[in-house]
Structures are given as structure tokens and as C-alpha cells.
Design a protein around this motif. Structure first.
Motif, PDB file in Angstrom:
ATOM      1  N   GLN A 158     -33.180 -17.573 -10.865  1.00 36.84           N
ATOM      2  CA  GLN A 158     -33.680 -17.612  -9.278  1.00 36.84           C
ATOM      3  C   GLN A 158     -32.798 -17.129  -8.532  1.00 36.84           C
ATOM      4  OE1 GLN A 158     -35.843 -21.208  -8.801  1.00 36.84           O
ATOM      5  NE2 GLN A 158     -37.465 -20.841 -10.531  1.00 36.84           N
ATOM      6  N   HIS A 198     -29.834 -15.995  -9.003  1.00 33.07           N
ATOM      7  CA  HIS A 198     -29.228 -14.518  -9.273  1.00 33.07           C
ATOM      8  C   HIS A 198     -30.176 -13.629  -8.513  1.00 33.07           C
ATOM      9  CE1 HIS A 198     -27.664 -11.530 -12.568  1.00 33.07           C
ATOM     10  NE2 HIS A 198     -27.560 -11.034 -11.164  1.00 33.07           N
ATOM     11  N   ALA A 199     -31.401 -13.522  -8.686  1.00 31.76           N
ATOM     12  CA  ALA A 199     -32.373 -12.811  -7.988  1.00 31.76           C
ATOM     13  C   ALA A 199     -32.358 -12.613  -6.343  1.00 31.76           C
ATOM     14  CB  ALA A 199     -33.879 -12.926  -8.417  1.00 31.76           C
ATOM     15  N   ARG A 200     -32.088 -14.130  -5.933  1.00 24.27           N
ATOM     16  CA  ARG A 200     -32.048 -14.124  -4.412  1.00 24.27           C
ATOM     17  C   ARG A 200     -30.917 -13.437  -3.897  1.00 24.27           C
ATOM     18  NH1 ARG A 200     -33.475 -19.426  -0.830  1.00 24.27           N
ATOM     19  NH2 ARG A 200     -33.146 -18.485   1.230  1.00 24.27           N
ATOM     20  N   LEU A 223     -29.000 -11.238  -4.960  1.00 26.73           N
ATOM     21  CA  LEU A 223     -29.308  -9.554  -5.150  1.00 26.73           C
ATOM     22  C   LEU A 223     -30.236  -9.066  -3.947  1.00 26.73           C
ATOM     23  CD1 LEU A 223     -30.230  -8.864  -8.971  1.00 26.73           C
ATOM     24  CD2 LEU A 223     -27.937  -8.405  -7.409  1.00 26.73           C
ATOM     25  N   ARG A 224     -31.300  -9.817  -3.459  1.00 26.53           N
ATOM     26  CA  ARG A 224     -32.029  -9.526  -2.281  1.00 26.53           C
ATOM     27  C   ARG A 224     -31.160  -9.608  -1.018  1.00 26.53           C
ATOM     28  NH1 ARG A 224     -35.895 -12.493  -4.886  1.00 26.53           N
ATOM     29  NH2 ARG A 224     -35.792 -14.395  -3.358  1.00 26.53           N
ATOM     30  N   ARG A 251     -24.162  -9.923  -3.892  1.00 27.00           N
ATOM     31  CA  ARG A 251     -23.399  -9.692  -5.126  1.00 27.00           C
ATOM     32  C   ARG A 251     -21.929  -9.449  -5.224  1.00 27.00           C
ATOM     33  NH1 ARG A 251     -21.730 -10.384  -9.163  1.00 27.00           N
ATOM     34  NH2 ARG A 251     -22.510 -10.038 -11.325  1.00 27.00           N
TER      35      ARG A 251
END
Length: 792
Positions: free
Chosen positions: A111, A113-115, A117-118, A122
């Protein structure tokens, strides 16, 4: 001395509200500084009070609070706070990733990791390192490798994090390839790869790598030496450990307590207790780990009294100290002492048991077959909140199964949401040792449908179930699939079960072929295999030639053990060769070998009473509780005046809605087991319902000799067909003489579990039934008939 959280919050609120020196951000900076200071002191609650009292917060304040939680060892609180951060930056995300790594929570890592990226965070190197680290700590090597490839910049920490991911996942080939690709290899990288080989049991490769490390001019540290010492415990001889010990002394690392503790464990593994004690006494600082290591050393070598002295002398104990003592008592056959120490731990109040403590005390309950104590421990497990721990659940299943409560083990098994291989094996073995072969095979089928790959322990349980129930064909198929399908090498326990199956079915030649074909494991572990073979040859299929060969091999390999002499003597007695039997007994006496006495026990009102053959019971002065004493008592009465021994009055199952014998509906008192027209029992005898038999047998074994000599006429019938009707079996058995009591294990009226128990009125009737019914064809199944209590 820090302020309490309320006082700290009020002080910070005043600073944040009024500021200082006319500067508008002075109050915010002071409060943030206070949070950081409290975080460094480990006082997360006071830091949170200051944080909550702040009227406004910037990114630095949020990061300071997250860091305070991390330093206080509260990663869950940090993850709960992170979603409330209004504008997280790279530092905020890094702190949250570190918290997810501490929790070893891959879902939280994904989770985050996804945030990031948004948010477009990164790219920074610290974020990338934290992302690789969280996947590494969670054992997700593929995800860690993908995160590593996505990084634009890498440093030594990046490479070491991915190396740790491969090592933690057991991918040692990939780990070594990555190690060779590393631009620079620090001592951390060397230690990580060394640790991987050590934990995987590859001690030789670990030592080779250590020599390469020294050739490249790198100096070893305390972590390197601890890893090497642990690797030496996997070697067959302590000589390499002596060499590592010499390096430790020469480099001066022997003053470090962690290194000395590893050396204590090394010498304990090779039973060199004097060396372990010498190292402990030479330590300048003896930590609690040192004391626990020495206590464990004494327990592993069976010196329980010295371990107790050390335990009482330890300056400060922790939960590991108590668990080591409880587990040591259980392993050394002292379950009562283990349970007493567990109770003392609970009454102490300062230290509370953890999952390993409960596992150790449940093992003690299983060793003592104390179901009452086990149920009380189960209640304590629920009260302490450890019922959901997989290790504890597996221990509960093992305890219930070994205490004979298969239903209790099944309930625990059904309550496990995510079962591992140990869970399946424990349930399967529990059914096998309780004679429920069909249920054990059903568990194996369910295990296959859940795509759980079996191991050696699985097949040992399956073959044990087939051996006990006479399922020769199923056992052959399972043994062949173990070798050909799953690629598992047969071990001694597998061969013992297969040999026992062949021998008890009368196929002696095939059993001998198995011994010759697997000569290497037979020679290495010949005790159990030869005992199984010789027991079958002397009890069911009297083959003197084969029995003499196997028995002589047993005596030659283990002259100090009584099993070979006793079974060989029984074989000669059964065939009327009294001179040979007497020769075996004389040889046994010349070697100073004594037969181990038979032993049984019963739990009465929470107290376990043990009865040993040949030992006088204090409550029955002058009477010996042995089969010989019973025989003498019966013969003294004379042929015409031999006293009839009444059967014990067993209770009728109150939940039964039908007759346990014929299956017809029991209408009140008009139709019961005793009034059933298919009841072939002698007058005054009793039928034993399935659920009452365990309690009945325990009660019988604890009765005086005059009331338990029926054990010498107790016969067990195995390999019954599933559709066997108890009435038809009773009719077959009644041909050999009146029955005193009997039972058939059934799932429901008309559905047999595969075995039955019968007590004849006279021993000669039982002997005749065993001789004539063994391998008798009964509805397409070859019966296996033997004494239920051979030692009686």
C-alpha cells in the motif's frame, strides 16, 4: 526525568500558542524540538501528548512524531498515524516503510509502495532503500528485486537489502550471484551471505566463504564469529569448532558476551558440558542470555537437578528462562515438574507466558497423557490471547491426540484458519496413533486437495495408520508414491511400518526383501525395523528361521538392549523350544541386561497414579501388580474352585438412540445391549460402547489383580470391513467360547471403524481365536487378531 504526558502537553501548548521572542514560528519549532527530544528518550506517550496539543503542525512535526514511535518500538502506532499526515514527504514515507518492515507486513508495504508512486516520491535513494528493505524483511524476494531494478541510484545499503531478501527467502544461488556482482562488498554483505549458508545447514560452504573473506584481507567481527560458531554446530565433529574458538581467543572477541554464548551452545551440542561451564565461568559479564544458555545446556544433557540449581541462582529471570526450564523438564520425562513450574510462573505475577511457553507446557501434558491439565492449559491459552497462534494451536492438537481426545484435536484443527504442513501432519498422526486409519487417509486426501505438499513426516503417519489397521494395499501404494511421485528417500520409520505390514500379513519373504533392499538405512537404524519384524514373527506368524536371524542381528548390534532377547525368547517359547529360550535368558543375565517392566497409569481426580509391573502398591500391601501374580492367584484357587472374575460394570451411552449391537432403535428398557437377541456375551458380562471404552480400560488397568486379569484374555481384531455388522462379528467370535465383554468401534450403527475388542471368558478361548481367526477372510478382508495387551 521526563514530564508526564499531560504536563508535557500543557507546556507544549503554551509554547506553541504564545511563541517566543516575537518570532511567529518559534512556538512550532520549540514543540517539534520537544517531540524529538522525548522520542530520543523513548517516551512516545509524552511525545504524542505534545503533538496532540499543538494548534498547528508542519511536515517536520509529523516526521518527528513518526520517528518517536519508531524509536519506542511501536511501529503499529506509526502506521496508524501516517494516513493522517496532510502532505507526506520522502522522510515521512521512509518512516512509514520502516514501520511496515518492523511489523513484517507485506500488505502495508504494498500500500505504501502504491502511495509513494502516486505522490511521485519513488526517485529518492532513501525511499528506494526503505522499499527494498520492507520487502526483504517480509521475505518477498521477487518484489524486492523489482523494487531494486526500479532504483536509479544505488548504494551499499541497496545491494545489502536485496542480498538479505534472497537469503531470507532461501534463494542461496541467487544470493551468491548477487554477491559476486556487488561493486563493493562490506563486512555486512559477507555476514549476510555467511548467515544464509549457516541457516540453510550448509556449514562447509559457510567455512569456505569465511576463508575467502580472510584472503581478501577483511577482518571478522563479533557477528561473523557468532555465525561461524552456529554453523559448526551442524558439523558431525567439534574439531572445526575448536579451530574457530582459537581464532576467537586470538582476536580478542571472547570478551564479548554474544560470542561466548554461541560457544556455550556449540559445546552443548557435542555434549561437552565441562567446556561450556568453563566458558561461562570465564565471562567477565554474564548476561541473562548466558545464564539461559547454560541452563539449556544442562537440560539438553539430562542434568535437570543442576539446571534447577542454576535457575534458582540466576540474578534475574525472563520468560525465556522459565520456558527453557519447562521445556527441559518435558523433554527429560518430568512432566509433573514442568506443570508445577508453569503454575509457579503464573503465580509469580511479574513474567507472563508467551506462545513458546504454552507450547512447552502442552508438550508436558502430552507426555504425561494428562487430559485434565491439558484442558486447563487450553483455558489459559484462551485467556492470554494466544489461541490464534499457529505454534500453540499445533501444540494443542498434539496434546489432545496423545491424550486420546481425537474430537478435541479435530476441533482445534478446524479452528485454524491458515494451516501449515505441521498442522496437517499433527492431525494425521493423531488419528493414526488412535487407530483411526480411514480418517487419517481422509485428512491426507483433504491435504492434497488444498495443494499442501507432503513430507517424510506425512508418510510416516500414513504408513503408521496402515500398519496399525492392516491396510496392506493402501500402505504399498503410499510407500511407492512417496518414492516415485514425491521423490522422498525412505527412512527408518517408513521401513519399520512397511516391514511390519508385510510381516503381520504373513508375507515374510517380502518383508525380508525389504530389509535386504534398503540395507543401508537398516544397518544405520536397525533397532525399530528389526523389532517390528521380530515382533510379528513371534506373535502372529511363527517363522523360527527368519526370527532367529533377525533376533541375532538385534542382539549383536545392541547387546545392552532387552528387546532382542525378550522377543527372541518369546519366539522360542511359542514354538516349544524351551532349551533355546532358556539359553537366551542365560545370555541376557550374563550381559547384565534386565527386562524393562511394564508400566501403566491412570488419572484420578487430577492425580496421576503410575503402576509398574512387579512393584508393590502402598494401598495393597503384599500384592504385586503383575501378570505373574495374577496367574499364581488363579492357580492357587484350584481347578474346580477357580474364582470367576466379574466384568466391570460399564455405563451405557446416554446419547445412543439405537442398540449398539444390532442397530435397531432402542425403545426404553425393552431393547438394550444386554437384552439384545444378538448379544453373545456370557451372563453378567457387558457390551462396551465406543465412547466408553477408553475410560473402561483405564479403570480396568488400575483395578486390583483380581479384577483386571481379564486383560490376559483381551483380544483386538483389526482390518474389519467398513460394512461389518457387530452382531455378525460377535457370532463369529462366540464360536470359540463365551464372551465376557466386547466392543466394535463405529461411526454410526452399521459403519465400522475397522477394529474391535473382545474379552473371552477363558484364556484358552482367546488363544484359539487368535490361532484360527488370524488372516481369516471376513467379507473380503483378512482379519488381524492379536492380544490387546501383549505384556499382560
Amino acid at each position: 526525568m521526563s514530564l508526564n504526558p499531560q504536563a508535557a502537553g500543557r507546556a507544549a501548548a503554551r509554547v506553541a500558542e504564545h511563541g517566543g521572542g516575537g518570532r511567529p514560528f518559534a512556538g512550532l519549532a520549540a514543540a517539534t524540538s520537544r517531540i524529538a527530544s522525548l522520542g530520543r528518550a523513548g517516551d512516545a506517550d509524552a511525545a504524542r501528548a505534545v503533538f496532540d496539543a499543538m494548534p498547528r503542525r508542519d511536515g517536520v512535526a509529523w516526521n518527528a512524531m513518526l520517528t518517536a514511535y519508531a524509536r519506542a518500538g511501536r511501529p503499529r502506532a506509526a502506521l496508524e498515524l501516517f494516513p493522517r499526515a496532510p502532505a507526506p514527504d520522502a522522510f515521512t514515507v521512509t518512516a512509514a516503510l520502516a514501520a511496515a518492515a518492523d511489523l513484517r507486513c507485506p500488505a502495508a508495504g504494498a500500500q505504501l509502495h502504491a502511495r509513494l508512486l502516486r505522490l511521485g516520491l519513488r526517485a529518492p535513494l532513501p525511499v528506494g532503500n526503505a522499499l527494498v528493505a520492507v520487502y526483504a524483511r517480509c521475505g518477498r524476494a521477487d518484489d524486492a528485486a523489482r523494487a531494486f531494478r526500479e532504483m536509479r541510484d544505488r548504494n551499499a545499503l541497496s545491494w545489502c537489502s536485496l542480498l538479505h531478501a534472497y537469503v531470507a527467502s532461501g534463494h542461496m544461488r541467487l544470493a551468491h550471484e548477487l554477491f559476486d556482482e556487488m561493486p563493493t562488498r562490506s563486512s555486512v554483505a559477507w555476514n549476510t551471505l555467511l548467515m544464509g549458508y549457516s541457516r540453510s545447514g550448509n556449514a562447509n560452504q559457510c567455512l569456505i566463504l569465511f576463508n575467502k573473506m580472510r584472503e581478501e584481507g577483511l577482518a571478522c567481527d563479533d557477528a561473523t564469529l557468532c555465525i561461524l560458531v552456529d554453523a559448526c554446530t551442524e558439523l558431525p565433529h567439534p574439531s572445526t569448532g575448536f579451530a574457530i574458538h582459537k581464532i576467537i581467543v586470538q582476536s580478542g572477541w571472547n570478551a564479548i558476551p554474544e560470542v561466548s554464548n554461541s560457544l556455550i551452545s556449540l559445546y552443548t551440542k557435542f555434549s561437552l558440558l565441562d567446556e561450556a561451564v568453563r566458558i561461562f565461568e570465564s565471562m567477565e559479564v554474564q548476561t541473562i542470555v548466558s545464564w539461559n544458555s547454560l541452563i539449556d545446556a544442562h537440560m539438553k544433557l539430562g542434568h535437570t537437578d543442576q539446571a534447577v540449581v542454576l535457575f534458582r541462582s540466576i540474578p534475574e529471570t525472563n520468560v525465556i528462562s522459565w520456558t527453557t526450564m519447562i521445556g527441559g523438564f518435558a523433554r527429560n520425562g518430568c512432566p509433573d515438574e514442568a506443570l508445577a513450574l508453569f503454575v509457579e510462573m503464573l503465580t509469580n505475577g511479574d513474567i507472563y507466558p508467551d506462545d513458546f511457553t504454552f507450547g512447552a507446557v502442552l508438550h508436558a501434558c502430552a507426555t504425561a497423557a494428562s487430559l485434565t491439565s491439558g484442558r486447563m492449559i487450553h483455558g489459559s491459552v484462551f485467556q492470554s490471547g494466544f489461541a490464534s497462534y499457529l505454534y500453540v494451536a499445533n501444540s494443542l492438537m498434539d496434546m489432545y491426540a496423545k491424550c486420546g481426545d481425537v474430537e478435541g484435536a479435530s476441533e482445534v484443527f478446524k479452528g485454524i484458519l491458515v494451516k501449515d504442513l505441521i498442522s496437517w501432519n499433527t492431525m494425521l498422526f493423531g488419528l493414526a496413533i488412535n487407530g483411526l486409519a480411514n480418517e487419517a487417509l481422509s485428512v491426507y486426501d483433504s491435504m492434497s486437495s488444498h495443494h499442501v505438499c507432503p513430507d517424510e513426516v506425512t508418510f510416516a503417519g500414513l504408513l503408521t495408520a496402515c500398519s496399525h489397521s492392516g491396510f496392506l494395499e493402501q500402505g504399498k501404494v503410499l510407500f511407492e508414491s512417496m518414492v516415485s511421485v514425491h521423490g522422498l528417500e525412505p527412512k527408518a520409520e517408513h521401513l519399520a511400518c512397511v516391514v511390519d505390514m508385510y510381516a503381520r500379513s504373513g508375507n515374510i519373504l517380502k518383508a525380508m526383501e525389504m530389509l535386504d533392499h534398503y540395507s543401508e538405512p537398516v544397518q544405520t537404524h536397525n533397532r525399530d525395523i528389526h523389532e517390528a519384524m521380530l515382533s510379528a514373527l513371534s506373535s502372529e506368524h511363527l517363522n523360527v528361521r527368519a526370527g532367529r536371524k533377525v533376533g541375532n542381528d538385534m542382539v549383536a548390534s545392541k547387546p545392552a538392549r532387552d528387546a532382542g532377547y525378550v522377543v527372541l525368547s518369546n519366539l522360542f517359547c511359542a514354538t516349544g523350544q524351551w532349551d533355546e529360550a532358556d539359553r537366551i535368558r542365560r545370555a541376557m543375565a550374563e550381559q547384565g541386561v534386565k527386562k524393562s517392566p511394564g508400566c501403566s497409569w491412570i488419572e484420578v481426580m487430577g492425580v496421576v497414579k503410575v503402576f509398574v509391573s512387579g512393584v508393590k502398591d502402598p494401598a495393597h500391601t503384599g500384592k504385586e501388580w503383575s501378570a505373574i501374580g495374577t496367574t499364581a492367584m488363579e492357580s492357587e484357587a484350584g481347578e474346580g474352585t477357580r474364582r470367576e472374575v466379574d466384568a466391570i460394570n460399564f455405563w451405557k451411552d446416554p446419547n445412543a438412540e439405537s442398540c449398539c449391537i444390532c442397530g435397531e432403535e432402542a425403545a426404553g428398557e425393552k431393547h438394550t445391549e444386554l437384552t439384545c437377541p444378538y448379544n453373545y456375551l456370557a451372563p453378567g458380562a457387558a457390551y462396551v460402547p465406543c465412547r466408553a471404552r477408553a475410560a473402561a480400560w483405564r479403570e480396568a488397568r488400575s483395578s486390583p489383580p483380581g479384577h483386571r486379569c481379564f486383560l490376559r484374555r483381551f483380544v483386538r481384531v483389526n482390518n474389519l470391513p467398513l460394512h461389518c455388522r457387530p452382531a455378525r462379528l460377535a457370532e463369529l467370535l462366540a464360536r470359540f467360547g463365551p464372551l465376557r465383554m466386547w466392543h466394535v468401534a463405529m461411526d454410526a450403527p452399521g459403519a465400522c471403524k475397522g477394529f474391535a475388542g473382545v474379552v473371552f471368558e477363558r484364556r484358552e478361548h482367546a488363544e484359539k481365536a487368535i490361532d484360527e481367526l488370524n488372516c481369516h477372510d471376513f467379507d473380503g478382508r483378512r482379519l488381524r487378531v492379536d492380544w490387546a495387551y501383549p505384556s499382560a
